[in-house]
Design an enzyme around this catalytic site. Structure first.
Site, PDB file in Angstrom:
ATOM      1  N   ARG A  44       0.857  -1.201   0.000  1.00 35.33           N
ATOM      2  CA  ARG A  44       0.000   0.000   0.000  1.00 35.33           C
ATOM      3  C   ARG A  44       0.888   1.244   0.000  1.00 35.33           C
ATOM      4  NH1 ARG A  44      -2.858  -3.343   3.750  1.00 35.33           N
ATOM      5  NH2 ARG A  44      -2.019  -2.233   5.565  1.00 35.33           N
ATOM      6  N   LYS A 134     -12.022  15.248   4.876  1.00 33.02           N
ATOM      7  CA  LYS A 134     -13.170  14.747   4.119  1.00 33.02           C
ATOM      8  C   LYS A 134     -14.020  13.823   4.980  1.00 33.02           C
ATOM      9  CE  LYS A 134     -13.749  11.078   1.511  1.00 33.02           C
ATOM     10  NZ  LYS A 134     -13.553  10.029   0.492  1.00 33.02           N
ATOM     11  N   GLU A 175     -19.164  15.530   1.833  1.00 25.48           N
ATOM     12  CA  GLU A 175     -19.497  14.592   0.753  1.00 25.48           C
ATOM     13  C   GLU A 175     -20.756  13.776   1.064  1.00 25.48           C
ATOM     14  OE1 GLU A 175     -16.542  11.539  -0.055  1.00 25.48           O
ATOM     15  OE2 GLU A 175     -17.589  10.888  -1.852  1.00 25.48           O
ATOM     16  N   LYS A 217     -18.491  17.964  -2.045  1.00 26.50           N
ATOM     17  CA  LYS A 217     -18.130  16.851  -2.942  1.00 26.50           C
ATOM     18  C   LYS A 217     -19.399  16.081  -3.281  1.00 26.50           C
ATOM     19  CE  LYS A 217     -15.091  12.840  -3.326  1.00 26.50           C
ATOM     20  NZ  LYS A 217     -13.721  12.366  -3.098  1.00 26.50           N
TER      21      LYS A 217
HETATM   22  P1  13P Z   1     -14.696   7.763  -6.393  1.00 21.99           P
HETATM   23  O1  13P Z   1     -14.318   8.886  -7.316  1.00 21.99           O
HETATM   24  O2  13P Z   1     -14.039   6.457  -6.732  1.00 21.99           O
HETATM   25  O3  13P Z   1     -16.172   7.666  -6.177  1.00 21.99           O
HETATM   26  O4  13P Z   1     -14.053   8.100  -4.978  1.00 21.99           O
HETATM   27  C1  13P Z   1     -14.173   9.372  -4.478  1.00 21.99           C
HETATM   28  C2  13P Z   1     -14.181   9.318  -3.018  1.00 21.99           C
HETATM   29  O5  13P Z   1     -13.294   9.789  -2.376  1.00 21.99           O
HETATM   30  C3  13P Z   1     -15.322   8.696  -2.344  1.00 21.99           C
HETATM   31  O6  13P Z   1     -15.325   9.089  -1.006  1.00 21.99           O
END
Ligand code: 13P
Length: 338
Positions: A44, A134, A175, A217
């Site tokens: 990773r 986030k 998000e 987001k």
């Molecule tokens: P994806 O663009 O693969 O949906 O991932 C964005 C992300 O950070 C989801 O939390």
């Protein structure tokens, strides 16, 4: 506040967007398995190092979102990965939620956890070099769901996270992801996204979150993945913009869309089409995980010998999305892979 406002604006600088590399332990295991890579810590670390050391990345990538494990890791030469990004001129972010769990009493619905001790964790992340955070809420569309209760519970948690982040001097990326899983038509996706965003901005106001110092987001508004009627790029772009204009205050500096399982090219096409529509109240940018990483991950396949090939794939997708930020992406660009 000044520092947070300028960080938020820097994250949505012209022609740039965010690389979401914050897959949790479970998610990265799934991604690695899909390309036959062994999911152990060294792998990773090596994979993230190859992404972050890609030459020229900062021409298209303003910030990278990390997972807790990664923000503590070092490159092979002993430099911390945060410092590697810093030297590239890229801002470090951190996923701070602890994942979506079943919402008790509401079968099939989820609530995101991670508020306990969050203030303390945010302080530590800032010391480790993070400047933004986030938190992802997961909303699924089904018969009779999402309920208003689920949307409200998630909007409340997102807003508590956002307020705590700003208190710690960190720009929150809020998000609320309405999943594209299901056979619903695009209208239903738009209707649920609109309901979710209305509640999110009501709660953000209630929590006194400064809109100038945050980013949203959102998901793009698209046809359900298994819907027999799949709309075209222009229709999805228009439906997404319509939904955002109805719900997102102009004080928010930028929308950084997630890709959510769309193909990498399709996500780029949607972003490009939205930017071609001309002036919007906010920057229309990206914070893609899969849509930026999928080809790179495949090219790498867990083998150090493939690192350079993987970097070529990453910079290619980053360049395409950088162009889509300006509405200047075209099919021809896809043929100009280095
Ligand atoms: P994806 O663009 O693969 O949906 O991932 C964005 C992300 O950070 C989801 O939390």
């Amino acid at each position: 506040m000044d520092e947070m406002d300028s960080t938020a604006r820097a994250l949505v600088a012209r022609g740039k967007g965010i690389l979401a590399a914050d897959e949790s332990s479970g998610t990265i295991e799934k991604r690695f398995k899909s390309v036959g890579a062994v999911c152990r810590e060294e792998n990773r670390r090596a994979y993230r190092e190859l992404l972050f050391t890609t030459a020229g990345l900062s021409a298209f990538i303003s910030g990278v979102i990390l997972f807790d494990e990664t923000i503590r890791q070092k490159a092979a030469d002993g430099t911390s990965l945060v410092e590697v990004l810093h030297r590239q001129g890229i801002i470090t972010g951190i996923k701070v939620d602890k994942g979506a769990k079943g919402l008790a009493g509401f079968a099939g619905e989820k609530i995101t956890e991670g508020l306990d001790e969050l203030r303390e964790r945010l302080g530590e992340y800032r010391k480790l070099g993070a400047r933004f955070t986030k938190w992802r809420a997961v909303i699924a569309i089904g018969p009779g769901t999402p309920t208003d209760f689920c949307l409200l519970a998630n909007a409340h948690a997102l807003s508590r996270f956002a307020a705590l982040s700003q208190e710690a001097g960190l720009v929150p990326i809020v998000e609320p992801e309405v999943l594209m899983d299901g056979d619903h038509p695009i209208e239903r996706h738009g209707e649920v996204t609109q309901r979710a965003l209305r509640l999110v901005f009501d709660e953000l106001a209630g929590h006194r979150v400064r809109l100038e110092a945050m980013l949203l987001k959102p998901n793009m508004v698209v046809s359900g993945q298994n819907c027999p009627q799949q709309v075209g790029v222009a229709t999805a772009a228009d439906a997404t913009l319509c939904c955002m204009k109805r719900t997102v205050p102009a004080a928010v500096p930028g929308l950084v869309f997630l890709s959510g399982g769309q193909s990498d090219v399709r996500a780029t096409e949607h972003l490009n089409a939205m930017n071609q529509r001309g002036a919007a109240p906010w920057e229309l940018s990206f914070s893609f995980g899969r849509a930026l990483q999928a080809p790179a991950l495949k090219a790498w396949g867990g083998l150090a010998a493939n690192a350079a090939a993987a970097q070529r794939e990453l910079i290619h997708r980053a360049r395409c999305n950088g162009a889509a930020r300006l509405g200047e992406y075209s099919e021809r660009l896809e043929t100009l892979k280095p």
